[in-house]
Design a protein around this motif. Structure first.
Motif, PDB file in Angstrom:
ATOM      1  N   LYS A  72       0.832  -1.204   0.000  1.00 41.03           N
ATOM      2  CA  LYS A  72       0.000   0.000   0.000  1.00 41.03           C
ATOM      3  C   LYS A  72       0.866   1.253   0.000  1.00 41.03           C
ATOM      4  O   LYS A  72       1.899   1.305   0.671  1.00 41.03           O
ATOM      5  N   LEU A  73       0.417   2.254  -0.737  1.00 48.03           N
ATOM      6  CA  LEU A  73       1.114   3.535  -0.807  1.00 48.03           C
ATOM      7  C   LEU A  73       1.180   4.188   0.567  1.00 48.03           C
ATOM      8  O   LEU A  73       2.204   4.763   0.944  1.00 48.03           O
ATOM      9  N   GLU A  74       0.098   4.094   1.340  1.00 47.56           N
ATOM     10  CA  GLU A  74       0.048   4.725   2.659  1.00 47.56           C
ATOM     11  C   GLU A  74       1.151   4.197   3.575  1.00 47.56           C
ATOM     12  O   GLU A  74       1.753   4.951   4.335  1.00 47.56           O
ATOM     13  N   LYS A  75       1.436   2.911   3.501  1.00 51.54           N
ATOM     14  CA  LYS A  75       2.475   2.311   4.350  1.00 51.54           C
ATOM     15  C   LYS A  75       3.854   2.815   3.933  1.00 51.54           C
ATOM     16  O   LYS A  75       4.691   3.120   4.794  1.00 51.54           O
ATOM     17  N   ALA A  76       4.101   2.946   2.633  1.00 49.64           N
ATOM     18  CA  ALA A  76       5.383   3.456   2.151  1.00 49.64           C
ATOM     19  C   ALA A  76       5.591   4.903   2.599  1.00 49.64           C
ATOM     20  O   ALA A  76       6.674   5.274   3.042  1.00 49.64           O
ATOM     21  N   VAL A  77       4.535   5.716   2.515  1.00 52.19           N
ATOM     22  CA  VAL A  77       4.610   7.112   2.954  1.00 52.19           C
ATOM     23  C   VAL A  77       4.874   7.167   4.455  1.00 52.19           C
ATOM     24  O   VAL A  77       5.713   7.940   4.930  1.00 52.19           O
ATOM     25  N   GLU A  78       4.175   6.330   5.208  1.00 53.15           N
ATOM     26  CA  GLU A  78       4.348   6.289   6.667  1.00 53.15           C
ATOM     27  C   GLU A  78       5.793   5.962   7.040  1.00 53.15           C
ATOM     28  O   GLU A  78       6.379   6.590   7.930  1.00 53.15           O
ATOM     29  N   ILE A  79       6.386   5.002   6.357  1.00 54.69           N
ATOM     30  CA  ILE A  79       7.765   4.596   6.646  1.00 54.69           C
ATOM     31  C   ILE A  79       8.738   5.715   6.298  1.00 54.69           C
ATOM     32  O   ILE A  79       9.687   5.984   7.047  1.00 54.69           O
ATOM     33  N   LEU A  80       8.529   6.405   5.184  1.00 46.33           N
ATOM     34  CA  LEU A  80       9.405   7.517   4.823  1.00 46.33           C
ATOM     35  C   LEU A  80       9.357   8.630   5.861  1.00 46.33           C
ATOM     36  O   LEU A  80      10.390   9.172   6.254  1.00 46.33           O
ATOM     37  N   ILE A  81       8.169   8.967   6.320  1.00 41.44           N
ATOM     38  CA  ILE A  81       8.022  10.012   7.335  1.00 41.44           C
ATOM     39  C   ILE A  81       8.663   9.561   8.651  1.00 41.44           C
ATOM     40  O   ILE A  81       9.367  10.336   9.310  1.00 41.44           O
ATOM     41  N   GLU A  82       8.467   8.312   9.017  1.00 41.48           N
ATOM     42  CA  GLU A  82       9.057   7.773  10.240  1.00 41.48           C
ATOM     43  C   GLU A  82      10.573   7.837  10.186  1.00 41.48           C
ATOM     44  O   GLU A  82      11.237   8.264  11.137  1.00 41.48           O
ATOM     45  N   ASN A  83      11.159   7.417   9.057  1.00 37.08           N
ATOM     46  CA  ASN A  83      12.620   7.450   8.899  1.00 37.08           C
ATOM     47  C   ASN A  83      13.145   8.881   8.934  1.00 37.08           C
ATOM     48  O   ASN A  83      14.203   9.142   9.484  1.00 37.08           O
ATOM     49  N   TYR A  84      12.409   9.796   8.327  1.00 32.50           N
ATOM     50  CA  TYR A  84      12.799  11.207   8.326  1.00 32.50           C
ATOM     51  C   TYR A  84      12.827  11.733   9.766  1.00 32.50           C
ATOM     52  O   TYR A  84      13.776  12.400  10.168  1.00 32.50           O
ATOM     53  N   ASN A  85      11.799  11.418  10.541  1.00 29.09           N
ATOM     54  CA  ASN A  85      11.736  11.891  11.931  1.00 29.09           C
ATOM     55  C   ASN A  85      12.826  11.261  12.808  1.00 29.09           C
ATOM     56  O   ASN A  85      13.325  11.910  13.724  1.00 29.09           O
ATOM     57  N   LEU A  86      13.186  10.026  12.544  1.00 27.67           N
ATOM     58  CA  LEU A  86      14.210   9.364  13.335  1.00 27.67           C
ATOM     59  C   LEU A  86      15.608   9.909  13.042  1.00 27.67           C
ATOM     60  O   LEU A  86      16.462   9.932  13.923  1.00 27.67           O
TER      61      LEU A  86
END
Length: 76
Positions: A60-74
């Protein structure tokens, strides 16, 4: 003393994404003016692209976006 909440604008825009030597339909995720990631649509899955190579696939696109945002914040 309380901090003011900052408004953060996240945009997902259509783009041509380069994977290796080929171009695919995909998306670019930006926060403000900074590009934080690219997502390519490959074989009915969504791949996060890092340094021109596929990093990982998601259904799902939503999961890929979520992971990118999570990695950016970390890494921020």
């Amino acid at each position: 003393m309380s901090k003011k909440d900052k408004k953060i604008e996240i945009q997902l825009t259509d783009a041509k994404v380069t994977v290796g030597k080929d171009n695919y339909e995909g998306y670019v995720l930006t926060i403000g003016k900074k590009v934080i990631g690219e997502i390519a649509e490959l074989d009915n899955q969504f791949a996060i692209i890092k340094n021109g190579n596929v990093d990982i696939f998601y259904k799902k696109l939503e999961k890929a976006v979520e992971i990118l945002i999570e990695n950016y914040n970390l890494t921020k």
